[in-house]
Motif scaffolding. Sequence first.
Motif, mmCIF file in Angstrom:
data_model
loop_
_atom_site.group_PDB
_atom_site.id
_atom_site.type_symbol
_atom_site.label_atom_id
_atom_site.label_comp_id
_atom_site.label_asym_id
_atom_site.label_seq_id
_atom_site.Cartn_x
_atom_site.Cartn_y
_atom_site.Cartn_z
ATOM 1 N N HIS A 272 8.092 -0.433 16.282
ATOM 2 C CA HIS A 272 7.449 0.884 16.263
ATOM 3 C C HIS A 272 6.486 1.062 15.093
ATOM 4 C CE1 HIS A 272 11.366 2.184 14.061
ATOM 5 N NE2 HIS A 272 10.421 1.996 13.155
ATOM 6 N N LYS A 273 6.189 -0.020 14.394
ATOM 7 C CA LYS A 273 5.140 0.031 13.379
ATOM 8 C C LYS A 273 3.911 -0.675 13.965
ATOM 9 C CE LYS A 273 8.396 0.726 9.642
ATOM 10 N NZ LYS A 273 9.063 0.222 8.417
ATOM 11 N N TYR A 274 3.635 -1.873 13.521
ATOM 12 C CA TYR A 274 2.441 -2.537 14.036
ATOM 13 C C TYR A 274 2.686 -3.274 15.351
ATOM 14 C CZ TYR A 274 0.221 -0.921 9.856
ATOM 15 O OH TYR A 274 -0.294 -0.091 8.886
ATOM 16 N N GLY A 275 3.899 -3.107 15.908
ATOM 17 C CA GLY A 275 4.128 -3.490 17.298
ATOM 18 C C GLY A 275 3.624 -2.423 18.248
ATOM 19 N N MET A 276 3.334 -1.227 17.695
ATOM 20 C CA MET A 276 2.627 -0.135 18.360
ATOM 21 C C MET A 276 3.409 0.518 19.498
ATOM 22 S SD MET A 276 -1.387 -1.204 18.080
ATOM 23 C CE MET A 276 -1.373 -2.393 19.388
ATOM 24 N N VAL A 277 4.732 0.671 19.308
ATOM 25 C CA VAL A 277 5.584 1.429 20.223
ATOM 26 C C VAL A 277 6.078 2.664 19.477
ATOM 27 C CG1 VAL A 277 7.669 1.366 21.652
ATOM 28 C CG2 VAL A 277 6.292 -0.704 21.360
ATOM 29 N N ILE A 412 4.859 5.866 -13.330
ATOM 30 C CA ILE A 412 3.601 5.791 -12.578
ATOM 31 C C ILE A 412 3.784 6.493 -11.236
ATOM 32 C CG2 ILE A 412 1.891 4.279 -11.506
ATOM 33 C CD1 ILE A 412 2.653 2.139 -13.557
ATOM 34 N N VAL A 413 2.991 7.527 -11.004
ATOM 35 C CA VAL A 413 3.017 8.254 -9.735
ATOM 36 C C VAL A 413 1.855 7.763 -8.880
ATOM 37 C CG1 VAL A 413 2.818 10.517 -8.627
ATOM 38 C CG2 VAL A 413 4.097 10.272 -10.761
ATOM 39 N N ILE A 414 2.146 7.444 -7.626
ATOM 40 C CA ILE A 414 1.120 6.911 -6.738
ATOM 41 C C ILE A 414 1.055 7.725 -5.449
ATOM 42 C CG2 ILE A 414 1.398 4.567 -7.619
ATOM 43 C CD1 ILE A 414 2.956 3.909 -5.062
ATOM 44 N N GLN A 415 -0.024 7.516 -4.706
ATOM 45 C CA GLN A 415 -0.131 7.976 -3.334
ATOM 46 C C GLN A 415 -0.323 6.764 -2.438
ATOM 47 O OE1 GLN A 415 -3.225 11.132 -3.475
ATOM 48 N NE2 GLN A 415 -1.686 12.435 -2.515
ATOM 49 N N ARG A 416 0.184 6.877 -1.204
ATOM 50 C CA ARG A 416 0.090 5.772 -0.252
ATOM 51 C C ARG A 416 -0.479 6.283 1.063
ATOM 52 N NH1 ARG A 416 5.584 3.900 2.098
ATOM 53 N NH2 ARG A 416 5.066 5.529 3.610
ATOM 54 N N ILE A 417 -1.508 5.602 1.540
ATOM 55 C CA ILE A 417 -2.082 5.911 2.850
ATOM 56 C C ILE A 417 -1.800 4.736 3.770
ATOM 57 C CG2 ILE A 417 -4.218 6.311 4.134
ATOM 58 C CD1 ILE A 417 -5.386 7.538 1.585
ATOM 59 N N VAL A 418 -1.081 5.002 4.856
ATOM 60 C CA VAL A 418 -0.793 3.979 5.856
ATOM 61 C C VAL A 418 -1.783 4.156 7.010
ATOM 62 C CG1 VAL A 418 0.921 3.001 7.424
ATOM 63 C CG2 VAL A 418 1.640 3.967 5.228
ATOM 64 N N VAL A 419 -2.605 3.147 7.217
ATOM 65 C CA VAL A 419 -3.599 3.205 8.296
ATOM 66 C C VAL A 419 -3.000 2.558 9.536
ATOM 67 C CG1 VAL A 419 -5.925 2.580 9.023
ATOM 68 C CG2 VAL A 419 -5.465 3.109 6.615
ATOM 69 N N ARG A 420 -2.971 3.332 10.614
ATOM 70 C CA ARG A 420 -2.463 2.844 11.891
ATOM 71 C C ARG A 420 -3.620 2.738 12.884
ATOM 72 N NH1 ARG A 420 0.520 6.976 10.120
ATOM 73 N NH2 ARG A 420 -0.412 8.334 11.696
ATOM 74 N N SER A 421 -3.318 2.213 14.050
ATOM 75 C CA SER A 421 -4.377 1.934 15.014
ATOM 76 C C SER A 421 -5.099 3.194 15.491
ATOM 77 C CB SER A 421 -3.802 1.192 16.232
ATOM 78 O OG SER A 421 -2.794 1.963 16.866
ATOM 79 N N ASP A 422 -4.441 4.357 15.395
ATOM 80 C CA ASP A 422 -5.066 5.591 15.886
ATOM 81 C C ASP A 422 -5.921 6.282 14.828
ATOM 82 O OD1 ASP A 422 -2.545 6.024 14.626
ATOM 83 O OD2 ASP A 422 -2.537 8.085 15.322
ATOM 84 N N LEU A 423 -6.028 5.689 13.638
ATOM 85 C CA LEU A 423 -6.892 6.250 12.599
ATOM 86 C C LEU A 423 -8.214 5.476 12.619
ATOM 87 C CD1 LEU A 423 -7.200 8.264 10.243
ATOM 88 C CD2 LEU A 423 -6.334 6.487 8.725
#
Length: 462
Positions: A272-277, A412-423
Amino acid sequence: MEEYNVQRDVDSPVLGRNKNINIPIKKICKDPINPRNAYRLVEDELLNEGNARQNLATFCQTYMIDEAKELMRDTMDKNAIDKSEYPRTAELENRCVSIIANLWNVGEDEKFIGSSTVGSSEACMLGGMAMKFRWREMAKKAGLDINARKPNLVITSGYQICWKKFCVYWDIELRTVPMDENCLSMDPEKFLDYVDDYTIGVVGLLGITYTGKFDDIKRLDEKLEQYNAQHDIKVYLHIDAASGGLFTPFVNPELEWDFRLKNVLSINTSGHKYGMVYPGIGWIVWRDEKYLPSELVFKVNYLGGELPTIAINFSRSASHIICQYFNFLRLGYNGYREIHTSTREVAMYISKELEKIGIFKIYNDGCNLPIVCYSLKDDDNREWTLYELADRLLMKGWQVPAYPLPENMSDIVIQRIVVRSDLGINTAKSYIEDLKAAIKDIENARILYHDKGEKKTFGFTH
């Protein structure tokens, strides 16, 4: 909106609003209500939730094509464990395991075995149990007192929370190798300091939750090969490829992290991640059935024979398994490669735009997994933090987590952007515009309600 139907129940309210209907909170309603009313009332309850497509925090798939959604709806009533009742579904699961094992370069002479799971967390539990059972057998043969102290598991400090759960559930000592600024993954030159005769295994991460970085799994394998040559109780690798397992084989097939490495015995991933289900499907594969202890394999009748069942969960819908096979069938190798390559390009575009703004330090630019991870550069004159930026972005619907890194780097405080196929690139451009506007609004604000010294810990670890 559908046209008003005069044949509808006269008690049916507009948009589900009816003062005579009480929403059950702690106790069930006494009487049934019109199903249309119930639908509207539940729909209204969910109005203030975020838009999944704008959730840049999650790895989980937020879009599937209509044909996939239709297939999922049509097969939700199939129970994945009932293999004798649904033998063709069982066959599709076996095909998926075979496809995945071959993507991970299993040897032609190896008798691989695997299973679908409810997400990669269940798969991690299975991988962990197999490690413990194998270690226990080796330790007994070597004459080690297995009750003298707890067995342990070695992993980077950037682990996903399911591994802590596993260690708590199975009474395992969790030994974490700290990350630092110079090594945002498992340090291959230090991890053996945490290994001993009570180590059930080492977990390598193909995609660290916090940053998206990869452990140097090939180097870990080389180090373990040297260690095993000198010790009777061998230590092997399980690879938690929840994020990268169905991404890297298509985009970086030359990278050696999988069953090409001698000491990698098992691998898990999230379908359900980059297997796209849609969320709810994971996979685990052992390179050979001899590495899966027989105590963990249960037999169920299957068309007059017996089929091994490995998963912890039993009653669950088979729809996710079927849709995973649908994706493999529809897209093929080149389809996955094209989508993932495009996704990575979008991630690198976002990273470059962030660099142009000039206030961010980039920890991951999306060149391996399509994940962009960054912190704010030091600036004594800045009166805001990434937490304020996250709140401001949320006003436009964008869900972008801000959180501290793990032990030894928690300042250290960070931000994370996860790019998926629909972006897509157009949506990414819209996000960058909203990000710049949010920064401008914060910098021009007259009053800021926050404590500069406050260290929040909320974020996303899935």
